[in-house]
Design a protein around this motif. Structure first.
Motif, PDB file in Angstrom:
ATOM      1  N   ARG A 146       0.836  -1.201   0.000  1.00 41.30           N
ATOM      2  CA  ARG A 146       0.000   0.000   0.000  1.00 41.30           C
ATOM      3  C   ARG A 146       0.872   1.252   0.000  1.00 41.30           C
ATOM      4  O   ARG A 146       0.678   2.172   0.789  1.00 41.30           O
ATOM      5  CB  ARG A 146      -0.928  -0.008   1.215  1.00 41.30           C
ATOM      6  N   ASN A 153      -5.228   1.003  -5.876  1.00 41.49           N
ATOM      7  CA  ASN A 153      -6.165   0.720  -6.960  1.00 41.49           C
ATOM      8  C   ASN A 153      -6.185  -0.774  -7.296  1.00 41.49           C
ATOM      9  O   ASN A 153      -7.230  -1.342  -7.629  1.00 41.49           O
ATOM     10  CB  ASN A 153      -5.780   1.535  -8.195  1.00 41.49           C
ATOM     11  N   ILE A 156      -8.293  -2.500  -4.533  1.00 46.15           N
ATOM     12  CA  ILE A 156      -9.724  -2.250  -4.736  1.00 46.15           C
ATOM     13  C   ILE A 156     -10.236  -3.046  -5.936  1.00 46.15           C
ATOM     14  O   ILE A 156     -11.342  -3.598  -5.921  1.00 46.15           O
ATOM     15  CB  ILE A 156      -9.980  -0.743  -4.925  1.00 46.15           C
ATOM     16  N   TYR A 160     -13.250  -5.692  -5.926  1.00 44.45           N
ATOM     17  CA  TYR A 160     -14.384  -5.476  -6.823  1.00 44.45           C
ATOM     18  C   TYR A 160     -14.544  -6.629  -7.812  1.00 44.45           C
ATOM     19  O   TYR A 160     -15.641  -7.155  -8.007  1.00 44.45           O
ATOM     20  CB  TYR A 160     -14.192  -4.160  -7.580  1.00 44.45           C
ATOM     21  N   PHE A 283     -16.300   1.781  -9.010  1.00 48.91           N
ATOM     22  CA  PHE A 283     -14.884   1.480  -9.247  1.00 48.91           C
ATOM     23  C   PHE A 283     -14.362   2.202 -10.485  1.00 48.91           C
ATOM     24  O   PHE A 283     -13.360   2.915 -10.427  1.00 48.91           O
ATOM     25  CB  PHE A 283     -14.697  -0.029  -9.392  1.00 48.91           C
TER      26      PHE A 283
END
Length: 288
Positions: A146, A153, A156, A160, A283
């Protein structure tokens, strides 16, 4: 009845079918039944089209002119007239059971149907397991990286993509099951067994434990392999989002079947909205 739906005999059979045997044997030219011969087979043979052609007669017309037909008409006329002082049958409610009773019956029925449908449940469980392992392998330990917006991104996107992938599969696999059950629902509702609302609620509730079990192993496999932070609130939040996302897609598949004539049309209708869900999920087009 003969071909064309015309009645050739309507009356009592009697012991060992002696009544119907006496009726047909009384017709001139009909072959007598042999000893220990099946009365049903004999009746079909002597009343066939070939037998009518041989005897040059119509068994349906013969029945209409028989005394048996006259007695049947008189009996129907007698039973069609209510006796003096009789009242129409009246029920205080449309259904014999309360709404809660209908729900319990529908839930029991749906539970047995799901339990006896391993081809549906095992297929989606196997697909979810394969998807979890695939996502975990592709994004192995990505949750520990991170350091930049690109890393964030990626994380995520992993969340998603995994939820959306399994959710679409749930939506597609539930459609044939609901379509088959809908045929039974039409017949049973027409018979006055239950209304639409208890049936729909039971169908919704029945999916919860199966999706819950599906989410348990999916969430923990993905969470562990991707390498997210092991904190209670974060694990629960990930499980919560996954669980309700899977439920949402499953219920969406049910809805598409409910508003379309068959599951083929439902699949087309459902696929038309996958792109919208994908685009406006937050997203690709984030919140400003």
């Amino acid at each position: 009845m003969k071909r064309g739906g015309q009645v050739i005999y309507s009356g009592p059979l009697g012991r060992n079918s002696h009544k119907i045997i006496e009726y047909f044997e009384a017709i001139p030219g009909v072959t007598k039944i042999k000893d220990k011969y099946n009365p049903a087979t004999w009746m079909l043979e002597v009343s066939s089209i070939a037998a009518e052609a041989r005897l040059a007669m119509d068994f349906a017309e013969y029945y209409k002119t028989s005394t048996l037909h006259q007695r049947n008409k008189a009996l129907v006329s007698e039973l069609s007239t209510p006796p003096p002082g009789a009242k129409d049958v009246y029920f205080t409610t449309q259904y014999s059971q309360s709404t809660l009773g209908q729900f319990k019956s529908c839930l029991w029925k749906q539970w047995l149907t799901y339990w006896r449908s391993p081809d549906y449940n095992l297929v989606r469980y196997f697909f979810t397991l394969a998807a979890a392992l695939m996502v975990g392998t592709v994004f192995w330990k990505a949750g520990k990286k991170r350091h930049s917006s690109a890393d964030l991104n990626t994380i995520i996107g992993a969340l998603y993509g995994s939820v959306f992938f399994v959710g679409v599969n749930n939506c597609q696999t539930v459609q044939p099951v609901v379509a088959v059950e809908r045929t039974v629902f039409y017949r049973e509702r027409a018979a006055g067994m239950y209304s639409a609302l208890p049936y729909a609620i039971a169908q919704v509730v029945c999916e919860i434990p199966y999706v819950f079990f599906e989410t348990i192993y999916f969430a923990f496999i993905v969470y562990a392999m991707v390498g997210f932070e092991w904190k209670v609130e974060k694990v629960c939040w990930f499980f919560f989002v996954s669980f309700f996302s899977f439920l949402y897609f499953t219920y969406y598949g049910m809805m598409t079947v409910s508003i379309t004539p068959n599951h083929q049309v439902a699949a087309i209708f459902g696929a038309a909205f996958y792109g919208l869900f994908n685009l406006f999920s937050g997203f690709f087009i984030p919140r400003p």
